[in-house]
Design an enzyme around this catalytic site. Structure first.
Site, PDB file in Angstrom:
ATOM      1  N   ASP A  79       1.576   2.556   3.511  1.00 12.66           N
ATOM      2  CA  ASP A  79       0.736   3.756   3.379  1.00 12.66           C
ATOM      3  C   ASP A  79       1.601   5.014   3.439  1.00 12.66           C
ATOM      4  OD1 ASP A  79      -1.547   5.232   2.963  1.00 12.66           O
ATOM      5  OD2 ASP A  79      -2.243   5.093   5.034  1.00 12.66           O
ATOM      6  N   HIS A  96      -4.313  -0.848   6.061  1.00 13.54           N
ATOM      7  CA  HIS A  96      -3.862  -0.019   7.196  1.00 13.54           C
ATOM      8  C   HIS A  96      -4.794  -0.150   8.400  1.00 13.54           C
ATOM      9  CE1 HIS A  96      -6.700   2.624   5.234  1.00 13.54           C
ATOM     10  NE2 HIS A  96      -5.853   3.125   4.373  1.00 13.54           N
ATOM     11  N   ASN A 146      -5.281   7.230  -5.817  1.00 14.85           N
ATOM     12  CA  ASN A 146      -6.005   8.463  -5.426  1.00 14.85           C
ATOM     13  C   ASN A 146      -5.274   9.732  -5.887  1.00 14.85           C
ATOM     14  OD1 ASN A 146      -3.979   8.047  -3.453  1.00 14.85           O
ATOM     15  ND2 ASN A 146      -5.138   9.147  -1.889  1.00 14.85           N
ATOM     16  N   HIS A 178       0.883  -1.191   0.000  1.00 16.65           N
ATOM     17  CA  HIS A 178       0.000   0.000   0.000  1.00 16.65           C
ATOM     18  C   HIS A 178       0.909   1.226   0.000  1.00 16.65           C
ATOM     19  CE1 HIS A 178      -3.710   2.307   1.573  1.00 16.65           C
ATOM     20  NE2 HIS A 178      -2.761   3.201   1.356  1.00 16.65           N
TER      21      HIS A 178
HETATM   22  C1  NCD Z   1      -3.458   8.995   2.287  1.00 11.18           C
HETATM   23  C2  NCD Z   1      -3.044  10.070   1.282  1.00 11.18           C
HETATM   24  O1  NCD Z   1      -2.447  11.068   1.673  1.00 11.18           O
HETATM   25  O2  NCD Z   1      -3.261   9.865   0.082  1.00 11.18           O
HETATM   26  N1  NCD Z   1      -3.409   9.585   3.603  1.00 11.18           N
HETATM   27  C3  NCD Z   1      -3.304   8.920   4.773  1.00 11.18           C
HETATM   28  O3  NCD Z   1      -3.381   9.538   5.835  1.00 11.18           O
HETATM   29  N2  NCD Z   1      -3.108   7.625   4.811  1.00 11.18           N
HETATM   30  C4  NCD Z   1      -4.788   8.479   1.942  1.00 11.18           C
HETATM   31  C5  NCD Z   1      -5.139   7.201   2.660  1.00 11.18           C
HETATM   32  O4  NCD Z   1      -4.557   6.140   2.397  1.00 11.18           O
HETATM   33  O5  NCD Z   1      -6.033   7.236   3.511  1.00 11.18           O
HETATM   34 ZN    ZN Z   2      -3.124   5.141   1.794  1.00  8.55          ZN
END
Ligand code: NCD
Ligand code: ZN
Length: 346
Positions: free
Chosen positions: A247, A174, A41, A13
């Site tokens: 993440d 996550h 995203n 991720h």
């Molecule tokens: C992620 C992002 O900045 O794109 N932010 C986060 O806090 N993890 C988006 C996500 O995975 O929720």
């Molecule tokens: Zn993310």
């Protein structure tokens, strides 16, 4: 202490962004990771197979000469996603997963799903072809407390979707709660959970006690200490349905240190060293390879990487840049808040 050698890790991720940010953050992941599940995203989001192919080309074009890295592409699920487009993208090997963002749950999720009945056809097709659904598991109902949104999502959304779509392979991404850990543990072999590096380190006091620390703000938000301990037990416990998804989510500092700061911790640079520290603390260094390099690949039906990575214990604490320079502004590197006596040596 003798160095430890692992199969090269995969990050299941990862946010690589686009343009100048992509150029700056991609080497930080490619230095240690062989592959990553790349989040869709962007603005606008990566919705179609054609957009995913173009994004993959931009990632590969941004990869510095001499570095090897395979982006594993995902599609952003919308209420108008075409099941045929998804199936073709999966059959060609371009796309490895579809990402479900409840609309409004997190950064750039405005095009996400509001009415889950409208994606039923796509989910059924995915179940038929074995394509995993990656899930941002938080409800977005404004009356639900932000610290309860993950646990509520399991009961209100995730479990109903899984019951209605037998065989659908799901990655609950996550995870941040004991409830998330328990749900993955009880979910059978079509369900997995990813865990980030920072959620093994942070509880909500780190974020909020003694001053607000915007670089520890991410979504899902860090929870109470007992949840962090449940995540550590899951990550280091050796179960094959838990694996690393960092993440790592870069935002320029001026948008983190802001009256309405962005969510995301940037951990690509130092994740492997920090994980070695955590796994050593838990007496589980022999399970690090499973978490970073074997379990995720197996869930996604990929062979483990042939290349290896070596980590060694150091006499002096590892040093990272406090921030990296990007064309979009400086990005602060995650600071675990304690010295780390590990480094990737090879
Ligand atoms: C992620 C992002 O900045 O794109 N932010 C986060 O806090 N993890 C988006 C996500 O995975 O929720
Ligand atoms: Zn993310």
């Amino acid at each position: 202490m003798t160095p430890i050698t692992l199969r090269r890790p995969d990050d299941m991720h990862l946010h690589l962004r686009d343009g100048a940010m992509l150029e700056a953050v991609l080497p930080e992941s490619a230095r240690h990771f062989a592959r990553a599940i790349v989040m869709p995203n962007l603005v606008p989001p990566v919705v179609t197979a054609a957009q995913a192919a173009a994004y993959r080309d931009r990632i590969l074009a941004a990869l510095p000469a001499g570095m090897a890295f395979e982006p594993l592409m995902t599609l952003y699920l919308t209420e108008t996603t075409d099941p045929g487009d998804v199936a073709a993208a999966a059959a060609s090997g371009l796309v490895r997963a579809v990402k479900l963002y409840p609309a409004g749950a997190t950064t750039n999720s405005a095009s996400g799903v509001r009415d889950f009945d409208r994606v039923r056809g796509v989910l059924e097709r995915m179940a038929a072809i074995g394509l995993p659904l990656c899930v941002h598991g938080e409800v977005t109902d404004p009356v639900v407390d932000i610290f309860d949104r993950e646990a509520m999502f399991i009961d209100r959304v995730l479990d109903p979707i899984r019951r209605a779509t037998p065989g659908l392979r799901v990655v609950m991404e996550h995870i941040t709660t004991a409830e998330g850990v328990a749900y993955v543990q009880g979910g059978g072999d079509t369900l997995a959970g990813t865990i980030t590096t920072h959620h093994l380190i942070l509880n909500r006091n780190h974020l909020l006690a003694g001053g607000i620390r915007p670089h520890y703000y991410c979504l899902p938000v860090a929870k109470r200490e007992h949840h962090r301990l449940a995540l550590r037990a899951a990550a280091t416990g050796g179960a094959v349905r838990f694996f690393l998804g960092t993440d790592s989510a870069p935002h320029p500092d001026h948008l983190k240190e802001h009256a309405c700061g962005c969510a995301g911790c940037f951990t690509a640079t130092n994740t492997m060293a920090i994980l070695a520290h955590v796994f050593e603390e838990e007496g589980a260094l022999d399970r690090l390879e499973g978490f970073t390099s074997l379990h995720g690949a197996a869930f996604y039906g990929l062979a483990p990487n042939a290349a290896r990575i070596t980590l060694e214990k150091t006499a002096i604490p590892a040093a990272w840049p406090a921030r990296i320079a990007t064309g979009a502004g400086p990005v602060t590197v995650f600071n675990p808040g304690f010295p780390v006596y590990w480094q990737v040596s090879d």
